[in-house]
Design a protein around this motif. Structure first.
Motif, short mmCIF file in Angstrom:
data_model
loop_
_atom_site.label_atom_id
_atom_site.label_comp_id
_atom_site.label_asym_id
_atom_site.label_seq_id
_atom_site.Cartn_x
_atom_site.Cartn_y
_atom_site.Cartn_z
N GLN A 296 0.85 -1.18 0.00
CA GLN A 296 0.00 0.00 0.00
C GLN A 296 0.89 1.24 0.00
OE1 GLN A 296 -3.28 -0.32 -0.24
NE2 GLN A 296 -3.24 -2.55 -0.07
N SER B 38 -8.47 2.59 10.23
CA SER B 38 -9.04 2.48 8.89
C SER B 38 -8.05 1.90 7.88
CB SER B 38 -9.50 3.87 8.41
OG SER B 38 -8.39 4.77 8.36
N TRP B 39 -6.86 1.52 8.32
CA TRP B 39 -5.86 0.99 7.39
C TRP B 39 -6.28 -0.41 6.90
CZ3 TRP B 39 -0.13 2.02 9.16
CH2 TRP B 39 0.05 3.40 9.37
N PRO B 40 -5.86 -0.80 5.70
CA PRO B 40 -6.05 -2.20 5.28
C PRO B 40 -5.31 -3.14 6.24
CG PRO B 40 -5.39 -0.81 3.43
CD PRO B 40 -5.22 0.02 4.66
N SER C 95 -3.29 -5.52 5.73
CA SER C 95 -1.88 -5.74 5.44
C SER C 95 -1.03 -4.61 6.03
CB SER C 95 -1.65 -5.83 3.94
OG SER C 95 -2.01 -4.63 3.29
N GLU C 96 -1.53 -3.38 6.00
CA GLU C 96 -0.79 -2.26 6.57
C GLU C 96 -0.81 -2.31 8.09
OE1 GLU C 96 -2.22 1.42 5.02
OE2 GLU C 96 -1.44 1.05 3.00
#
Length: 505
Positions: free
Chosen positions: A28, A81-83, A85-86
């Motif tokens: 990302q 709110s991060w994906p 994976s992040e």
């Protein structure tokens, strides 16, 4: 701040390894994520340590206060709110910072471990070949001259000047290392007179400093009474905050003890099943062992691919590992072997599976990973962060592939060897658990290992046992994570099978 649960993160870490997720799919580039990457790079630079610098102990105390500021900056990120994976990358950075904190706050080897000052011969490092090149003479002489002050500083740093604050068991390990040290430096000093007589006095001064440090440890050992184990509270903090491990000391103890019960029961059942069969004949030469190893490598790869155990990507190849094993098995056959050869000389398949499928293939995967955080990590990760996955999975392969059938065409008694190896690992794990709870001393743990490990008489006062105990004390949780990591992998296996139902294969 919202985040994925620790248990989910551990499961995902195992899952990424097994299904071979493409690194590019997970990357990302959000602005906040870029800030995390920049902070991670800054932290990596900050965490580099020069163990030989003057005033090292004071520098470490200062680094701890600086680390707090970096950790505070990390905590200011809102990752809700991060994906996913992040978020995982964020927690890996957090765990790595916590790993440095554990080094600075709990382990503090420059204060607690006398062997910390032995590594590298007090700053000398690897001895140069003689004769020494002219342009290196001055630099090497300077290093020789710093050795006496290095060991004087060691005496001042250890225990903070209070001998009772030095763990006695770590002192025992340091004394043994110095006493068992080969005579390479003494031989080197003797050869200097022929090539560089001007260095002899400085080299003799360095040797006297090393000998004096040993004498100081021997004379004061009885006053060094602090426990070597970190204690349950620190053990739990390490598991949760550095290893991201979803188990406490109490839960780990229970899992390890149950595994110990299981593998010994299965070992004895296998022994009974094979009681009328001839014993396995150990290999007796380098040539025989080489043939056994090469046969095992061919066998396990044929089995994994033929039975479709997992996807073998194009970069997962045997060649590099095979070449290394050819070199290793071409060495002269020693009169006495390390303890673990007691297993592999009778059946090498499980050990080669552990090392190649479990470790070498993991290294090959890591080399293909160019993600900024996960891809920049060492194979095993700093601060032993990857042990539960790295060792747990390799250990699991030994037994689980047996149940899948890879020993079906081998002698039946090979199954007993699988459980013998597993039983030794639960012995190590129990030593880990009880030494770090401060219930067992080094002596108690060694006696337990000799009494309970398969063929424990081969361990008695052996270099292998001393090395295992040193690893157990210095790498907190390593051996316990190998056993519990295997159990946790089986949990992941079960959960994934339940999730996919009939589609699981």
């Amino acid at each position: 701040m919202k985040s994925a649960s620790v248990s989910v993160l551990v499961l995902l870490s195992f899952l990424f390894l097994l299904i071979g997720c493409s690194p590019d799919v997970l990357r990302q580039d959000s602005a906040e994520y870029v800030d995390l990457l920049n902070l991670f790079e800054e932290f990596r630079d900050f965490s580099e340590v020069d163990h030989q610098q003057p005033g090292f102990a004071t520098a470490m105390e200062n680094k701890f206060s600086e680390l707090r500021e970096v950790q505070s900056r990390l905590a200011s990120f809102d990752i809700g709110s991060w994906p996913v994976s992040e978020q995982i990358d964020y927690h890996l950075v957090r765990a790595e910072m916590n790993g440095l904190e554990f080094q600075l706050r709990v382990l503090r080897p420059w204060v607690r471990d006398p062997a910390f000052y032995i590594d590298g011969r007090g700053g000398l490092g690897r001895l140069p070949e003689l004769p020494i090149e002219e342009d290196r003479l001055s630099e090497f002489q300077s290093r020789l001259r710093t050795v006496p002050s290095h060991y004087e500083q060691a005496k001042a740093n250890l225990g903070g000047g209070n001998l009772s604050e030095i763990p006695g068991d770590l002192a025992i390990l340091a004394i043994r290392r110095l006493e068992e040290n080969d005579d390479s430096f003494a031989e080197f000093v003797g050869q200097l007179s022929e090539h560089h007589p001007g260095l002899v006095a400085d080299a003799q001064g360095a040797q006297a400093a090393i000998d004096g440090y040993l004498a100081w440890l021997q004379e004061n050992r009885s006053q060094m009474t602090a426990p070597a184990g970190v204690g349950i509270e620190n053990y739990n903090w390490l598991m949760k905050n550095v290893y991201l491990f979803p188990y406490t000391w109490e839960q780990i103890r229970t899992i390890v003890e149950l595994e110990d019960n299981r593998v010994i029961t299965f070992q004895k059942l296998e022994e009974n099943r094979s009681r009328n069969l001839p014993p396995l004949t150990p290999v007796a030469s380098s040539e025989e062992y080489r043939r056994s190893v090469l046969n095992s490598l061919e066998n396990v790869m044929r089995f994994i691919q033929g039975q479709e155990i997992f996807t073998v990507q194009d970069h997962i190849v045997v060649d590099g590992y095979r070449q290394g094993r050819l070199r290793a098995t071409s060495r002269p056959w020693p009169d006495k072997h390390d303890y673990f050869f007691n297993f592999s000389h009778r059946e090498s398949l499980m050990e080669e599976t552990h090392e190649m499928v479990g470790h070498h293939f993991d290294l090959l995967r890591a080399r293909e990973d160019d993600r900024p955080i996960r891809g920049s990590r060492e194979h095993e990760g700093p601060y032993d962060m990857a042990v539960a996955r790295l060792e747990g999975l390799a250990f699991a392969f030994e037994e689980l592939l047996m149940h899948a059938g890879y020993l079906d065409e081998r002698p039946q008694r090979a199954r007993s060897v699988t459980y013998e190896q597993a039983a030794f690992r639960t012995v190590r794990a129990l030593s880990d658990v009880y030494m770090h709870s401060q219930d067992w001393s080094l002596t108690s743990a060694m006696e337990f290992a000799v009494s309970n490990a398969p063929h424990g008489e081969l361990l008695d006062d052996s270099p292998h046992l001393w090395n295992e105990m040193q690893t157990t004390l210095l790498h907190v949780g390593w051996h316990a994570q190998m056993v519990v990591g295997k159990v946790h992998f089986m949990k992941l296996f079960r959960d994934r099978a339940q999730q996919l139902g009939e589609d699981f294969n």
